[in-house]
Design an enzyme around this catalytic site. Structure first.
Site, PDB file in Angstrom:
ATOM      1  N   LYS A 220     -64.613 -21.872 -78.426  1.00 41.61           N
ATOM      2  CA  LYS A 220     -64.374 -23.142 -78.363  1.00 41.61           C
ATOM      3  C   LYS A 220     -64.096 -23.401 -76.954  1.00 41.61           C
ATOM      4  CE  LYS A 220     -65.531 -24.360 -81.347  1.00 41.61           C
ATOM      5  NZ  LYS A 220     -66.240 -24.251 -82.434  1.00 41.61           N
TER       6      LYS A 220
ATOM      7  N   TRP B  55     -84.694 -29.402 -76.002  1.00 40.10           N
ATOM      8  CA  TRP B  55     -83.607 -28.347 -75.728  1.00 40.10           C
ATOM      9  C   TRP B  55     -84.387 -27.208 -75.020  1.00 40.10           C
ATOM     10  CZ3 TRP B  55     -82.709 -23.220 -77.062  1.00 40.10           C
ATOM     11  CH2 TRP B  55     -81.572 -22.381 -76.446  1.00 40.10           C
TER      12      TRP B  55
ATOM     13  N   GLU C 274     -62.826 -17.389 -82.582  1.00 35.54           N
ATOM     14  CA  GLU C 274     -63.376 -19.071 -82.631  1.00 35.54           C
ATOM     15  C   GLU C 274     -62.686 -19.669 -81.394  1.00 35.54           C
ATOM     16  OE1 GLU C 274     -65.241 -21.281 -83.961  1.00 35.54           O
ATOM     17  OE2 GLU C 274     -64.033 -23.143 -83.866  1.00 35.54           O
TER      18      GLU C 274
ATOM     19  N   ASN D 279     -91.677 -28.485 -81.628  1.00 33.42           N
ATOM     20  CA  ASN D 279     -90.446 -27.833 -81.724  1.00 33.42           C
ATOM     21  C   ASN D 279     -90.828 -26.365 -82.231  1.00 33.42           C
ATOM     22  OD1 ASN D 279     -87.970 -26.947 -82.677  1.00 33.42           O
ATOM     23  ND2 ASN D 279     -88.290 -27.639 -84.623  1.00 33.42           N
ATOM     24  N   GLY D 280     -90.557 -25.262 -81.325  1.00 27.92           N
ATOM     25  CA  GLY D 280     -90.707 -23.835 -81.618  1.00 27.92           C
ATOM     26  C   GLY D 280     -90.989 -23.239 -80.348  1.00 27.92           C
TER      27      GLY D 280
ATOM     28  N   GLU E 145     -67.116 -22.851 -74.745  1.00 28.32           N
ATOM     29  CA  GLU E 145     -68.348 -23.821 -74.983  1.00 28.32           C
ATOM     30  C   GLU E 145     -67.889 -25.143 -74.302  1.00 28.32           C
ATOM     31  OE1 GLU E 145     -68.434 -24.683 -79.141  1.00 28.32           O
ATOM     32  OE2 GLU E 145     -70.660 -25.027 -79.152  1.00 28.32           O
TER      33      GLU E 145
ATOM     34  N   LYS F 236     -76.594 -29.264 -80.851  1.00 29.24           N
ATOM     35  CA  LYS F 236     -75.790 -29.213 -82.225  1.00 29.24           C
ATOM     36  C   LYS F 236     -76.226 -27.981 -83.077  1.00 29.24           C
ATOM     37  CE  LYS F 236     -72.470 -30.311 -85.063  1.00 29.24           C
ATOM     38  NZ  LYS F 236     -71.097 -29.835 -84.703  1.00 29.24           N
TER      39      LYS F 236
ATOM     40  N   ARG G 275     -80.548 -31.893 -81.811  1.00 31.10           N
ATOM     41  CA  ARG G 275     -81.297 -30.721 -81.819  1.00 31.10           C
ATOM     42  C   ARG G 275     -81.583 -30.486 -80.399  1.00 31.10           C
ATOM     43  NH1 ARG G 275     -83.822 -30.170 -87.032  1.00 31.10           N
ATOM     44  NH2 ARG G 275     -85.457 -28.594 -86.108  1.00 31.10           N
TER      45      ARG G 275
ATOM     46  N   HIS H  94     -57.434  -0.542 -75.946  1.00 31.98           N
ATOM     47  CA  HIS H  94     -58.889   0.514 -75.817  1.00 31.98           C
ATOM     48  C   HIS H  94     -59.644  -0.222 -74.702  1.00 31.98           C
ATOM     49  CE1 HIS H  94     -57.461   2.842 -79.371  1.00 31.98           C
ATOM     50  NE2 HIS H  94     -57.256   1.510 -80.043  1.00 31.98           N
TER      51      HIS H  94
ATOM     52  N   CYS I 235     -85.889 -28.064 -80.593  1.00 33.07           N
ATOM     53  CA  CYS I 235     -85.857 -29.805 -80.135  1.00 33.07           C
ATOM     54  C   CYS I 235     -86.274 -30.614 -81.546  1.00 33.07           C
ATOM     55  CB  CYS I 235     -87.154 -29.828 -79.383  1.00 33.07           C
ATOM     56  SG  CYS I 235     -87.652 -28.888 -77.918  1.00 33.07           S
TER      57      CYS I 235
HETATM   58  C1  AGP Z   1     -69.575 -24.038 -82.378  1.00 35.69           C
HETATM   59  O1  AGP Z   1     -68.908 -24.753 -81.707  1.00 35.69           O
HETATM   60  C2  AGP Z   1     -71.113 -24.094 -81.901  1.00 35.69           C
HETATM   61  N1  AGP Z   1     -71.740 -25.153 -81.520  1.00 35.69           N
HETATM   62  C3  AGP Z   1     -72.242 -23.046 -82.534  1.00 35.69           C
HETATM   63  O2  AGP Z   1     -71.664 -21.934 -82.413  1.00 35.69           O
HETATM   64  C4  AGP Z   1     -72.432 -23.267 -84.012  1.00 35.69           C
HETATM   65  O3  AGP Z   1     -71.417 -23.155 -84.665  1.00 35.69           O
HETATM   66  C5  AGP Z   1     -73.629 -22.454 -84.383  1.00 35.69           C
HETATM   67  O4  AGP Z   1     -74.858 -22.796 -83.658  1.00 35.69           O
HETATM   68  C6  AGP Z   1     -74.089 -22.337 -85.791  1.00 35.69           C
HETATM   69  O5  AGP Z   1     -74.488 -23.668 -86.231  1.00 35.69           O
HETATM   70  P1  AGP Z   1     -74.351 -23.995 -87.686  1.00 35.69           P
HETATM   71  O6  AGP Z   1     -73.157 -24.118 -88.456  1.00 35.69           O
HETATM   72  O7  AGP Z   1     -75.106 -25.514 -87.925  1.00 35.69           O
HETATM   73  O8  AGP Z   1     -75.488 -23.235 -88.483  1.00 35.69           O
END
Ligand code: AGP
Length: 595
Positions: A472, A71, A468, A95-96, A475, A590, A27, A491, A2
């Site tokens: 994406k 969060w 990746e 936060n924690g 997500e 984020k 956050r 496999h 958070c």
């Molecule tokens: C990627 O689209 C994500 N939102 C997530 O996987 C992100 O890359 C990950 O949490 C790492 O974040 P950072 O690059 O700020 O360390």
């Protein structure tokens, strides 16, 4: 995970708290809350939703306040679980994670305490109340002794008004020294509009802030922040994510600017580590999520270009493993935010073993940049969308340059280095050509938007890119997607391939091209639909695939930078067709600041 903020001073606290929370929204954004004290009156607001929708202009509420952007970790997303958490006039933002909260809750309930939320944080307010004897900081100190876990907290109470008490263990918290008072926050982006003078609290430290003074257990250095909050807007784009994808070509240029020599690279942040890097016998590349996929690509790049033993590690796993670590190794932490808790915990472990720690980071002044011994900025500018796109391109570009750097210290010959460097200089134009013609990708994404499962395949350098692409897509579209090396299909995953599970095959003309063609044939033989990423003019791929997205040719080691771009666009347009909340997908944040 958070964001927390607090202000005490001569100005109205409310607008400062709201403005700060907007900066900290990355956050967490499921709910937020603000508490302002005014001569024993308490204004408390807690809301489910986003602080970005909150108006900071409001009537006078008082000069002391705390705020929180959440969060959810413990307790669902609802008003009663939003912070500040309160008990008996003690207000806490946190936060924690409090690991022993269940035991404490049971104990306190036995003593007659009634709990109003499902959060772990509420126990802190109860403990403070239990320990309170007229002095807030004494009560906080005693309460924290009973807690196991991590915290960055700020506490206020009308019972001991005129102060904010803050404390930290494994969650960041900084103090900003303003001309008119003090501001505290999870990170400096929330204070920089008011001051550039900051103090960073260390683990197990506590501070008491008053309007015109602060007390910390030990003397601390005041640092000056030497960067500005870059103001960002979506411009004409519907979403930050699309804007950021469209910046991917610019990011390549920005990352290489002033860093390419004729047959070598100049990376200022590695200068002091040069000798140790020369002797290093292994490179760990540590990251999470997209950062991990960049690290994984880095593993292939370093093996191939630098001829060094490299291994990608997930930040969330490496710290619990018994990987052999020593001072002849180096670890490169790959992170957009530089605040990812799993990475920071692994960084601590690496340091304990004497491993040289370096960062590939985007956010200037972030914890990762302070904790590592050196590193390279990706220079992507601020990335706002939760789904990381341009930062990934920046990370790949920087990791390629680090590979050249390490290679030139070893056996990479001048001619080969020159070839990669020359092509790096041309790459943004090639990226531009993909970005300039995305209508075909939009059309394909729309066509496939009703499918519920996707498979992404790639080999060698493009295997991490398959991962990746899948991340994406899931997500931001909430559609199931997985990535595997093309050679792994047979496999197991092939069992899932049929007409309802399309495969996205990354198939540029590189050293594994023929193998990828065979993998695509395997899919086709099982009635699987194929969307291929292939080089312009590739007739063989066209014959096998149902749809083809074309990209220009480049060197094999640079293909990942180009093959990523259509995958980012594909995920974006598919999510757009499904009308998803693209910039702030559900359940995510984020920056992930809890382990
Ligand atoms: C990627 O689209 C994500 N939102 C997530 O996987 C992100 O890359 C990950 O949490 C790492 O974040 P950072 O690059 O700020 O360390």
């Amino acid at each position: 995970m958070c964001g927390i903020i607090g202000y005490i001073g001569e100005k109205q606290a409310y607008p400062i708290i709201v403005n700060g929370l907007k900066k900290l929204e990355y956050r967490g954004y499921d709910s937020y809350g603000i508490c302002v004290l005014n001569n024993n009156n308490v204004f408390l607001k807690r809301k489910v939703g986003r602080i970005s929708e909150e108006n900071s202009e409001s009537e006078d509420k008082g000069f002391i306040g705390i705020g929180h952007s959440r969060w959810a970790t413990t307790g669902s997303v609802c008003e009663k679980n939003a912070h500040p958490q309160e008990y008996n006039g003690f207000y806490v933002v946190h936060n924690g994670i409090i690991e022993n909260y269940k035991d404490l809750k049971e104990e306190l309930t036995g003593k007659g305490h009634q709990f109003n939320s499902d959060t772990d944080t509420e126990v802190i307010a109860h403990l403070i109340s239990d320990e309170f004897n007229g002095n807030l900081e004494d009560a906080v100190r005693k309460a924290l002794k009973r807690i196991v876990g991590s915290y960055g907290i700020a506490v206020v109470s009308p019972k001991d008004e005129g102060k904010i008490v803050i404390a930290k263990l494994s969650s960041p918290i900084i103090i900003g020294i303003c001309a008119d008072g003090h501001i505290i926050a999870s990170d400096s982006s929330a204070v920089i509009d008011y001051t550039k003078q900051i103090i960073t609290l260390d683990d197990n430290e506590m501070a008491v802030l008053r309007k015109d003074s602060y007390i910390i257990s030990k003397e601390k250095k005041i640092e000056t922040i030497d960067w500005e909050n870059d103001s960002v807007s979506k411009g004409d784009y519907e979403h930050f994510m699309l804007k950021e994808i469209m910046e991917e070509s610019k990011v390549i240029d920005s990352a290489i600017q002033g860093r390419l020599l004729e047959d070598d690279v100049k990376l200022g942040g590695l200068e002091t580590s040069k000798e140790r890097l020369k002797k290093a016998n292994k490179i760990h590349l540590v990251g999470c999520g997209t950062g991990y996929y960049a690290a994984k690509t880095g593993e292939y790049l370093m093996e191939e270009i630098a001829g060094i033993d490299a291994e990608a590690q997930m930040g969330s796993e490496i710290r619990y493993r018994n990987v052999r670590l020593d001072s002849n190794q180096a670890a490169i932490f790959v992170s957009q935010s530089g605040e990812t808790a799993d990475n920071l915990a692994s960084l601590k472990k690496m340091k304990e073993f004497g491993v040289l720690t370096l960062g590939v980071t985007n956010v200037i002044g972030s914890t990762q940049t302070k904790e590592t011994e050196g590193g390279v900025y990706t220079r992507c500018g601020r990335e706002v969308a939760v789904a990381s796109t341009k930062a990934f391109i920046g990370q790949l570009t920087v990791l390629t340059m680090i590979s050249i750097f390490l290679g030139r210290q070893r056996n990479l010959n001048s001619e080969k280095a020159k070839e990669i460097i020359l092509e790096l200089k041309n790459l943004s134009k090639k990226a531009d050509s993909i970005l300039g013609d995305c209508s075909k990708i939009e059309e394909i994404a729309k066509k496939y938007s009703q499918y519920k499962d996707f498979w992404f395949i790639g080999r060698k350098f493009n295997y991490p890119i398959a991962l990746e692409g899948a991340l994406k897509l899931k997500e931001i579209s909430y559609v199931h997607a997985e990535g595997t090396p093309g050679g792994e299909l047979k496999h197991g995953p092939l069992a899932l391939i049929d007409e309802n599970c399309p495969t996205i095959a990354i198939c540029p003309q590189d050293s594994v091209y023929d193998k990828m063609l065979s993998n695509m044939e395997e899919v086709k033989a099982r009635n699987g639909k194929i969307i291929a990423i292939a080089n312009i003019g590739d007739e063989k791929v066209k014959e096998i695939a149902d749809d083809v997205i074309y990209i220009p040719k480049t060197l094999e080691c640079l293909f990942p930078i180009l093959t990523t771009i259509p995958l980012h666009l594909f995920a974006y347009y598919l999510a757009l067709s499904l009308n998803r909340d693209i910039d702030k997908p559900r359940n995510l944040a984020k920056s992930v600041t809890v382990e």
